[in-house]
Design a protein around this motif. Structure first.
Motif: not given
Length: 479
Positions: A200-227
């Motif tokens: 979904l995120l890659r599709k959003m990036g390719s289609e130019g979905v505004p960054v403010k609307d690319r909302l993940f976090g709670a209820g999603h499963y993209l792992r965070p970076k360490m630092v």
């Protein structure tokens, strides 16, 4: 869920840098191009002659001699108490005082997300451990980040700074991601959790979905970076041991003037690179030891259409005196490199050193990954005095058809790859070069190298300008 209220101001703050700048072609660049074509050895000497000036421009930040002990703000190093609020209070006090050092003393301090502010050095002393909570809720609200080269709002990296100047994480203590205690690896392994969000995120990036609307976090499963340092200047990461991250370990993105020195990374879960400078410039990685389950150092510059939108290259990246024990590449460029990469220098690094045995042997000491889906360019990778043993596959692998099944139509350019004075014992082959019929790999140059214990022949496709000068393979000079 809704992201942090400061989302809009954060995007504005990074806009100028993200927009990039188009610079005129200098006469010196034209001259360099002519030298590259006519005399590869002279071109390499000219490139290396720039290194002292690059290093002189990379200067770690300095901090006032003010100390803020987190225990004075209520932190308890008992391995159980959650100290997120206390650490945040110490960081705020340090920042408001005009900067200094936030001290993590001896003890095991459990915490959620740590957000650094300008002028603050988070100093983890010997015997001190920051143990990061395995609960994803402790990395909310979501923050602006870049996830595998695409911008979005996601769980906060465990240590995070956005749009700050003069920030550091130092000391002889430990950052313990405790990733095995959390759900992070299960998100990656099952393929039913992270996979849909990743697509979904890659599709959003390719289609130019505004960054403010690319909302993940709670209820999603993209792992965070360490630092992660995002859009920061004057960054230092020094002397720490970093263990068990959930994903990429140290990730400066859209940063300028970054020093990573004398750290040890032990990252054995999947997709846990060591250091990933992305769309950043003037980065010095020195004296580090990597025992990883992915690339050790991976230079990146954004992914696919979203990488082109941001349009900021990585340039003037210097890697020196490091130990590489990692499952894939030692020094790697890509595969997220759509914004372009230029002038990567790596020297005096050791591959699979016997005094630092890693969990996995390095597959490729030098590994470049590009594709027509990514587009972009890699212009100038200079490697010298690498030594080592027991390389699992090829010494140098340049793959311009990385993930070839993805397709793509973007022009892609990879050129001017130089290896000199390298000594490697044990490899499947020396070279595996995969150019494209439409986009040739141009200018791969080996000089004064000695390779022994090589088990098979090179493989070269769609490559122009391959030279070998004083190169021996299993005792035989190859011209």
């Amino acid at each position: 869920m809704h992201p942090h209220p400061s989302r809009r101001s954060a995007l504005r703050a990074g806009g100028a840098l993200a927009a990039g700048t188009v610079l005129p072609v200098a006469a010196s660049d034209v001259a360099d191009a002519q030298i590259r074509r006519s005399d590869p050895a002279a071109a390499a000497r000219a490139a290396w002659s720039r290194l002292p000036d690059i290093l002189d421009r990379i200067r770690p930040p300095r901090f006032p001699d003010r100390w803020f002990d987190i225990t004075q703000y209520g932190a308890v190093g008992d391995g159980t108490t959650k100290n997120t609020a206390a650490i945040r209070a110490a960081i705020t006090a340090c920042h408001r005082a005009g900067g200094g050092h936030v001290l993590v003393p001896a003890g095991r301090f459990v915490t959620g997300a740590i957000h650094l502010r300008g002028g603050v050095d988070l100093h983890v002393s010997e015997g001190g451990i920051l143990a990061f909570s395995p609960d994803p809720a402790d990395y909310l609200p979501a923050v602006l980040t870049r996830w595998e080269g695409t911008e979005c709002w996601n769980y906060s990296p465990f240590v995070y700074a956005h749009n700050q100047r003069g920030v550091a994480v130092t000391g002889e203590g430990i950052l313990d991601g405790q990733a095995r205690r959390g759900p992070w690896e299960s998100w990656y392994r099952t393929g039913t959790l992270q996979g849909p969000d990743q697509r979904l995120l890659r599709k959003m990036g390719s289609e130019g979905v505004p960054v403010k609307d690319r909302l993940f976090g709670a209820g999603h499963y993209l792992r965070p970076k360490m630092v992660q340092f995002n859009r920061c200047r004057d960054v230092l990461i020094s002397d720490l041991t970093i263990v068990d991250p959930p994903m990429w370990t140290v990730h400066p993105v859209l940063c300028t003037n970054v020093t990573v020195r004398n750290i040890t990374v032990e990252s054995l879960l999947h997709n846990t690179d060591g250091v990933d400078p992305e769309a950043s410039r003037l980065v010095h990685i020195t004296g580090c030891r990597f025992n990883t389950n992915d690339d050790c150092v991976a230079v990146k510059a954004g992914r696919d259409e979203d990488g082109h939108r941001v349009g900021v290259p990585s340039e003037d990246i210097v890697v020196q005196d490091c130990d590489f024990s990692g499952r894939w590449g030692g020094i790697t460029v890509g595969s997220e490199m759509s914004g372009g990469v230029r002038r990567v220098f790596a020297e005096d690094c050791r591959i699979n050193p016997p005094d630092f045995p890693g969990h996995y042997p390095v597959k490729y000491p030098v590994y470049l990954k590009a594709s027509k889906k990514r587009g972009g360019f890699v212009d100038g990778v200079y490697v010298r005095r690498f030594s080592g043993q027991a390389v699992e596959r090829e010494v140098l692998f340049v793959n311009m058809d990385y993930n070839g099944g993805e397709g793509g139509t973007h022009p892609v350019s990879v050129r001017d790859i130089h290896l000199s004075h390298c000594r490697i014992d044990g490899a499947r082959a020396v070279l595996r070069l995969v150019g494209l019929e439409t986009d040739r790999l141009r200018g791969v140059h080996l000089a004064h190298c000695d390779f022994t214990g090589v088990r098979g022949p090179d493989a070269v496709a769609f490559t122009e300008g391959l030279t070998r000068r004083r190169v021996t393979v299993n005792g035989v000079e190859v011209s």
